[in-house]
Design a protein around this motif. Structure first.
Motif, mmCIF file in Angstrom:
data_model
loop_
_atom_site.group_PDB
_atom_site.id
_atom_site.type_symbol
_atom_site.label_atom_id
_atom_site.label_comp_id
_atom_site.label_asym_id
_atom_site.label_seq_id
_atom_site.Cartn_x
_atom_site.Cartn_y
_atom_site.Cartn_z
ATOM 1 N N ASN A 36 10.352 13.128 16.580
ATOM 2 C CA ASN A 36 10.867 13.230 15.207
ATOM 3 C C ASN A 36 10.384 12.076 14.328
ATOM 4 O O ASN A 36 11.015 11.765 13.322
ATOM 5 N N MET A 37 9.284 11.473 14.678
ATOM 6 C CA MET A 37 8.820 10.256 14.026
ATOM 7 C C MET A 37 8.531 10.472 12.544
ATOM 8 O O MET A 37 8.149 11.568 12.112
ATOM 9 N N ASP A 38 8.730 9.401 11.783
ATOM 10 C CA ASP A 38 8.360 9.416 10.375
ATOM 11 C C ASP A 38 7.861 8.025 10.003
ATOM 12 O O ASP A 38 8.121 7.039 10.704
ATOM 13 N N ALA A 39 7.128 7.959 8.913
ATOM 14 C CA ALA A 39 6.682 6.697 8.343
ATOM 15 C C ALA A 39 7.294 6.585 6.953
ATOM 16 O O ALA A 39 6.997 7.396 6.071
ATOM 17 N N VAL A 40 8.171 5.614 6.775
ATOM 18 C CA VAL A 40 8.893 5.423 5.526
ATOM 19 C C VAL A 40 8.236 4.280 4.765
ATOM 20 O O VAL A 40 8.169 3.152 5.257
ATOM 21 N N VAL A 41 7.753 4.575 3.564
ATOM 22 C CA VAL A 41 7.028 3.588 2.773
ATOM 23 C C VAL A 41 7.945 3.022 1.699
ATOM 24 O O VAL A 41 8.513 3.774 0.892
ATOM 25 N N LEU A 42 8.085 1.707 1.678
ATOM 26 C CA LEU A 42 8.871 1.024 0.659
ATOM 27 C C LEU A 42 7.950 0.105 -0.141
ATOM 28 O O LEU A 42 7.130 -0.612 0.428
ATOM 29 N N ARG A 43 8.089 0.142 -1.461
ATOM 30 C CA ARG A 43 7.373 -0.812 -2.304
ATOM 31 C C ARG A 43 8.066 -2.159 -2.208
ATOM 32 O O ARG A 43 9.275 -2.262 -2.331
ATOM 33 N N ASP A 44 7.286 -3.201 -2.019
ATOM 34 C CA ASP A 44 7.845 -4.536 -1.880
ATOM 35 C C ASP A 44 7.809 -5.283 -3.202
ATOM 36 O O ASP A 44 7.019 -4.966 -4.092
ATOM 37 N N SER A 45 8.654 -6.288 -3.294
ATOM 38 C CA SER A 45 8.775 -7.061 -4.524
ATOM 39 C C SER A 45 7.740 -8.173 -4.572
ATOM 40 O O SER A 45 7.453 -8.823 -3.559
ATOM 41 N N THR A 46 7.180 -8.391 -5.744
ATOM 42 C CA THR A 46 6.335 -9.556 -5.984
ATOM 43 C C THR A 46 6.952 -10.467 -7.039
ATOM 44 O O THR A 46 6.356 -11.459 -7.438
ATOM 45 N N ARG A 47 8.146 -10.126 -7.461
ATOM 46 C CA ARG A 47 8.853 -10.928 -8.467
ATOM 47 C C ARG A 47 9.412 -12.195 -7.832
ATOM 48 O O ARG A 47 10.025 -12.143 -6.766
ATOM 49 N N ALA A 48 9.195 -13.319 -8.474
ATOM 50 C CA ALA A 48 9.646 -14.591 -7.925
ATOM 51 C C ALA A 48 11.168 -14.682 -7.956
ATOM 52 O O ALA A 48 11.823 -14.175 -8.866
ATOM 53 N N ALA A 49 11.719 -15.327 -6.949
ATOM 54 C CA ALA A 49 13.156 -15.564 -6.917
ATOM 55 C C ALA A 49 13.520 -16.650 -7.918
ATOM 56 O O ALA A 49 12.701 -17.502 -8.275
ATOM 57 N N GLY A 50 14.761 -16.615 -8.388
ATOM 58 C CA GLY A 50 15.235 -17.621 -9.321
ATOM 59 C C GLY A 50 15.492 -18.949 -8.636
ATOM 60 O O GLY A 50 15.365 -19.095 -7.422
ATOM 61 N N LYS A 51 15.886 -19.945 -9.411
ATOM 62 C CA LYS A 51 16.154 -21.282 -8.890
ATOM 63 C C LYS A 51 17.270 -21.230 -7.857
ATOM 64 O O LYS A 51 18.320 -20.633 -8.090
ATOM 65 N N ASP A 52 17.038 -21.857 -6.714
ATOM 66 C CA ASP A 52 18.044 -21.961 -5.639
ATOM 67 C C ASP A 52 18.506 -20.595 -5.146
ATOM 68 O O ASP A 52 19.670 -20.429 -4.752
#
Length: 233
Positions: free
Chosen positions: A117-133
């Motif tokens: 029953n295999m599947d490949a689930v594709v998620l877009r990843d974030s390139t947005r920088a994290a905020g301070k701390d």
């Protein structure tokens, strides 16, 4: 202490699947004609796997359950994603699926469920920088028999992600950087604990995915019981 499993790979440029390793921490890195693709082995109960895009196999034979192949550069457009048993290098793939990648985008591909029953689930990843701390964080549900799941931080009765169903993930959100954070997962709206992640340090400026693998009705003895894992991008 929690350890993030990540496999870095380097292949010959002649294969034209992997053209260079990718690191989003480098502000000067650019992917003008390629996508960055990482792969996560989320198929509880299966042995080590190998993967390919079209006919270009990565050639990893130690890619075990919960491991992640770190970002590699891949040609864009329509690609045929293939999964093999790593122990049978000359065999036919046990699973194939057509995937599409865009130039300059980062992706995580989760291999889920059993071989049948295999599947490949594709998620877009974030390139947005994290905020301070802070960090950027998301929660993904890759447990085939799980209902909507809620993600908690131990000691806080308010979930930080709610009702995440199988093959989906929350949006990335900001969360304070901290040491020895313990994540917990429960069924949506319920209090019974399903799984707990070992303490993890969330380093400011980093991007993390926390995810479930395995089955609510799985067995701890054979490693198929639902569990929490995480990786830094």
């Amino acid at each position: 202490m929690f350890k993030i499993n990540s496999i870095s790979i380097t292949l010959l440029a002649s294969a034209m699947l992997v053209m260079a390793s990718c690191n989003k921490d480098d502000d000067h890195y650019y992917l003008p004609e390629a996508a960055a693709v990482g792969v996560v082995h989320a198929s509880a109960g299966l042995p080590a796997l190998d993967v390919a895009l079209d006919n270009n196999r990565l050639g990893v034979n130690y890619f075990n359950y919960t491991d992640r192949v770190d970002y590699f550069r891949a040609y864009t457009g329509n690609r045929v994603f293939k999964v093999y048993h790593a122990s049978a290098p000359s065999s036919s793939p046990i699973f194939t699926k057509n995937l599409t990648f865009e130039a300059g985008k980062y992706y995580s591909v989760f291999i889920t469920d059993t071989a049948a029953n295999m599947d490949a689930v594709v998620l877009r990843d974030s390139t947005r920088a994290a905020g301070k701390d802070s960090v950027r964080l998301r929660f993904a549900n890759m447990s085939p028999d799980a209902p909507g799941l809620d993600l908690y931080v131990k000691g806080n009765n308010t979930p930080i992600a709610t009702n995440i169903t199988y093959k989906t993930a929350s949006q990335f959100f900001s969360y304070p950087s901290a040491g020895n954070v313990i994540f917990e997962v429960r069924r949506n709206g319920q209090t019974a604990l399903l799984a707990t992640l070992d303490p993890i340090n969330l380093y400011k400026g980093r991007i993390y995915t926390v995810w479930t693998g395995g089955y609510i009705n799985g067995n701890a003895e054979d490693g198929t019981r639902i569990r929490l894992e995480a990786f830094a991008h």
